[in-house]
Enzyme design. Sequence first.
Site, mmCIF file in Angstrom:
data_model
loop_
_atom_site.group_PDB
_atom_site.id
_atom_site.type_symbol
_atom_site.label_atom_id
_atom_site.label_comp_id
_atom_site.label_asym_id
_atom_site.label_seq_id
_atom_site.Cartn_x
_atom_site.Cartn_y
_atom_site.Cartn_z
ATOM 1 N N ASN A 141 -33.511 11.898 11.955
ATOM 2 C CA ASN A 141 -32.324 12.357 12.686
ATOM 3 C C ASN A 141 -32.652 13.490 13.660
ATOM 4 O O ASN A 141 -31.744 14.158 14.156
ATOM 5 C CB ASN A 141 -31.252 12.826 11.699
ATOM 6 N N GLU A 156 -36.233 7.216 21.391
ATOM 7 C CA GLU A 156 -36.386 7.049 19.933
ATOM 8 C C GLU A 156 -37.854 6.788 19.573
ATOM 9 O O GLU A 156 -38.297 7.110 18.471
ATOM 10 C CB GLU A 156 -35.499 5.902 19.420
ATOM 11 N N GLU A 192 -31.928 8.206 2.379
ATOM 12 C CA GLU A 192 -31.907 9.496 3.065
ATOM 13 C C GLU A 192 -31.594 10.666 2.125
ATOM 14 O O GLU A 192 -30.757 11.520 2.415
ATOM 15 C CB GLU A 192 -30.901 9.465 4.225
ATOM 16 N N HIS A 215 -30.391 14.263 16.523
ATOM 17 C CA HIS A 215 -29.188 13.438 16.399
ATOM 18 C C HIS A 215 -27.913 14.234 16.158
ATOM 19 O O HIS A 215 -26.823 13.762 16.501
ATOM 20 C CB HIS A 215 -29.379 12.377 15.313
ATOM 21 N N LYS A 241 -29.623 0.868 7.851
ATOM 22 C CA LYS A 241 -28.417 1.655 8.154
ATOM 23 C C LYS A 241 -27.513 0.773 9.003
ATOM 24 O O LYS A 241 -27.927 0.294 10.067
ATOM 25 C CB LYS A 241 -28.766 2.919 8.935
ATOM 26 N N HIS A 246 -25.152 13.122 18.639
ATOM 27 C CA HIS A 246 -23.863 12.531 18.252
ATOM 28 C C HIS A 246 -22.706 13.332 18.848
ATOM 29 O O HIS A 246 -21.681 12.759 19.237
ATOM 30 C CB HIS A 246 -23.757 12.443 16.725
ATOM 31 N N HIS A 301 -26.972 6.167 23.836
ATOM 32 C CA HIS A 301 -27.411 6.832 22.599
ATOM 33 C C HIS A 301 -28.801 7.473 22.778
ATOM 34 O O HIS A 301 -29.009 8.640 22.453
ATOM 35 C CB HIS A 301 -27.417 5.826 21.445
ATOM 36 N N ARG A 322 -18.395 -10.151 -0.235
ATOM 37 C CA ARG A 322 -19.121 -9.138 -1.031
ATOM 38 C C ARG A 322 -20.624 -9.163 -0.781
ATOM 39 O O ARG A 322 -21.418 -8.743 -1.618
ATOM 40 C CB ARG A 322 -18.826 -9.287 -2.521
ATOM 41 N N LYS A 329 -41.644 3.791 10.486
ATOM 42 C CA LYS A 329 -40.302 3.695 9.906
ATOM 43 C C LYS A 329 -40.349 3.004 8.548
ATOM 44 O O LYS A 329 -39.658 3.402 7.601
ATOM 45 C CB LYS A 329 -39.352 2.967 10.855
ATOM 46 N N ARG A 371 -36.313 10.819 4.979
ATOM 47 C CA ARG A 371 -35.711 9.973 6.027
ATOM 48 C C ARG A 371 -34.844 10.802 6.983
ATOM 49 O O ARG A 371 -34.675 10.430 8.141
ATOM 50 C CB ARG A 371 -34.890 8.840 5.391
HETATM 51 P P1 NAD Z 1 -26.992 -1.765 22.741
HETATM 52 O O1 NAD Z 1 -27.030 -2.626 21.570
HETATM 53 O O2 NAD Z 1 -25.670 -1.397 23.309
HETATM 54 O O3 NAD Z 1 -27.885 -2.438 23.877
HETATM 55 C C1 NAD Z 1 -27.978 -1.779 25.108
HETATM 56 C C2 NAD Z 1 -27.539 -2.677 26.275
HETATM 57 O O4 NAD Z 1 -28.582 -3.568 26.586
HETATM 58 C C3 NAD Z 1 -26.317 -3.528 25.996
HETATM 59 O O5 NAD Z 1 -25.551 -3.604 27.174
HETATM 60 C C4 NAD Z 1 -26.916 -4.890 25.674
HETATM 61 O O6 NAD Z 1 -26.023 -5.927 25.972
HETATM 62 C C5 NAD Z 1 -28.097 -4.909 26.573
HETATM 63 N N1 NAD Z 1 -29.231 -5.718 26.132
HETATM 64 C C6 NAD Z 1 -29.722 -5.793 24.871
HETATM 65 N N2 NAD Z 1 -30.861 -6.503 24.887
HETATM 66 C C7 NAD Z 1 -31.063 -6.905 26.149
HETATM 67 C C8 NAD Z 1 -32.091 -7.647 26.785
HETATM 68 N N3 NAD Z 1 -33.159 -8.076 26.119
HETATM 69 N N4 NAD Z 1 -31.985 -7.872 28.096
HETATM 70 C C9 NAD Z 1 -30.935 -7.379 28.812
HETATM 71 N N5 NAD Z 1 -29.949 -6.638 28.269
HETATM 72 C C10 NAD Z 1 -30.013 -6.406 26.959
HETATM 73 O O7 NAD Z 1 -27.729 -0.363 22.480
HETATM 74 P P2 NAD Z 1 -29.109 0.050 21.798
HETATM 75 O O8 NAD Z 1 -29.632 1.136 22.640
HETATM 76 O O9 NAD Z 1 -29.956 -1.113 21.498
HETATM 77 O O10 NAD Z 1 -28.624 0.639 20.399
HETATM 78 C C11 NAD Z 1 -27.844 1.808 20.335
HETATM 79 C C12 NAD Z 1 -27.089 1.788 19.042
HETATM 80 O O11 NAD Z 1 -28.010 1.777 17.958
HETATM 81 C C13 NAD Z 1 -26.213 3.007 18.842
HETATM 82 O O12 NAD Z 1 -24.951 2.608 18.421
HETATM 83 C C14 NAD Z 1 -26.916 3.794 17.752
HETATM 84 O O13 NAD Z 1 -26.033 4.547 16.974
HETATM 85 C C15 NAD Z 1 -27.555 2.689 16.964
HETATM 86 N N6 NAD Z 1 -28.720 3.114 16.165
HETATM 87 C C16 NAD Z 1 -28.752 2.714 14.869
HETATM 88 C C17 NAD Z 1 -29.840 3.054 14.097
HETATM 89 C C18 NAD Z 1 -29.931 2.545 12.682
HETATM 90 O O14 NAD Z 1 -30.847 2.979 11.949
HETATM 91 N N7 NAD Z 1 -29.065 1.645 12.266
HETATM 92 C C19 NAD Z 1 -30.891 3.813 14.627
HETATM 93 C C20 NAD Z 1 -30.816 4.192 15.951
HETATM 94 C C21 NAD Z 1 -29.714 3.833 16.725
HETATM 95 N N1 GLY Z 2 -32.380 5.996 12.751
HETATM 96 C C1 GLY Z 2 -32.362 6.836 11.614
HETATM 97 C C2 GLY Z 2 -32.627 6.123 10.324
HETATM 98 O O1 GLY Z 2 -32.772 4.930 10.275
HETATM 99 O O2 GLY Z 2 -32.684 6.773 9.340
#
Ligand code: NAD
Ligand code: GLY
Length: 388
Positions: free
Chosen positions: A264, A204, A256, A267, A162, A271, A285, A140, A246, A260
């Site tokens: 998006n 981003e 949101e 997005h 998020k 998506h 992404h 929990r 942010k 906030r």
């Molecule tokens: P990811 O986590 O898949 O990382 C990208 C790639 O880089 C992976 O293959 C990873 O293994 C590799 N990697 C990571 N750090 C590394 C490093 N220092 N050196 C070498 N390789 C490395 O992708 P991302 O682009 O970091 O994140 C995308 C995700 O984030 C999506 O799923 C998206 O929906 C999510 N996202 C979430 C929010 C939120 O507010 N929670 C906001 C934006 C995006």
């Molecule tokens: N990446 C969008 C948010 O955090 O709201």
Amino acid sequence: MHVSTADAGSPSDNTVPLRTDTVRVDLGARGYDIIVGVGLLDQIDRLITPVLERKRVAVITDSNVGPLYRTTVEAALSRSSITFETFVLPAGEATKTFGQIERLTEALLAEKAERGMTLLALGGGVIGDITGFVAAILLRGVPFIQIPTTLLAQVDSSVGGKTGVNSAHGKNLIGSFYQPRLVVADMAVLEQLPVRELRAGYAETLKYGLIDDPEFFTWLEAHGTDLLAGDRDARRHAVVHCCQAKARIVAEDEREAGRRALLNLGHTFAHAIEAEAGYGGRVLHGEAVALGMVLAFRLSARLGHCDRGDGDRLERHLIDTGLPARAGDVDINWSPAALIEHMSRDKKVQDGRVTFVLARGIGQAFTTNDVPDDALKAVLAEFADGPQ
Ligand code: NAD
Ligand code: GLY
């Protein structure tokens, strides 16, 4: 999933002063710091100790990041007598599934997870989103700390709480708002990040300028290529600036309900593009967000909200920085009907109407659900048929 366990080692003597910038996310009792600097992984024990409830953590990482950084992190934890287990998930967006949530949760319980232990998300946005969600539901709720290792995660996903995974019905449809206790962004790790991933994170970064900060967009036009080429000062400026932006937005609108939603920008399109591409790495992404922002500006221009020149300026900068800006830059089926079907499953649909973030110009984003279907179809069709 690989699991490893180590007992705590000797007390820490790593007292080298660090040059860091700290940004506060002001959420009252749930507020936290974002620490940005270079060489922080090596001293992660010292940085996290003040927020640990107990000296026990689980490191969650992926199969690319683990081999690069887990030894450094584990050595630092051992130095400060912090007990840890490490869990390694397969790298990539395809890991963001409910199945992985179950596997990781069960693996943590098999290792006798206890309340008060802290999960450390060591990786990009995928690891951060998964770890945060597991932290929200395990026993929990247990605390978690973000240690973002991609540019995307440092400027965006590690901040704001998020968390969640994708569903067969669409992107990020399962999850929760659950804030970390701390974010530690070590920019040294960006040196190892593949350039395609760096660029995806840059999309981003750019988003903040497009939303409400035209001066930052202009700064990125001047310094973006240096940032991507490895200029440490440019990276530091951009990461700290985005974290400040942010943090402000999240403090104002954590769940949101209003402002906030501007984060998006692009997005709704992105998506749909990711769903069409199938989460297998064909379109990252951030690449989808780049294209989504182009489409948002084109739609804004078609509806008379902004000049076509604003979108042209964005497209030029994306091309200059090696990001996709044209339909032909990614290998998907650009059928407007298929993309609109994906959009109809978006989280932001209300009463059957999709919410879009549009713009009155660079730095002037706003939300609306008043987008006629024919305008949306026309923009998608024109984009698909345009210069490749
Ligand atoms: P990811 O986590 O898949 O990382 C990208 C790639 O880089 C992976 O293959 C990873 O293994 C590799 N990697 C990571 N750090 C590394 C490093 N220092 N050196 C070498 N390789 C490395 O992708 P991302 O682009 O970091 O994140 C995308 C995700 O984030 C999506 O799923 C998206 O929906 C999510 N996202 C979430 C929010 C939120 O507010 N929670 C906001 C934006 C995006
Ligand atoms: N990446 C969008 C948010 O955090 O709201």
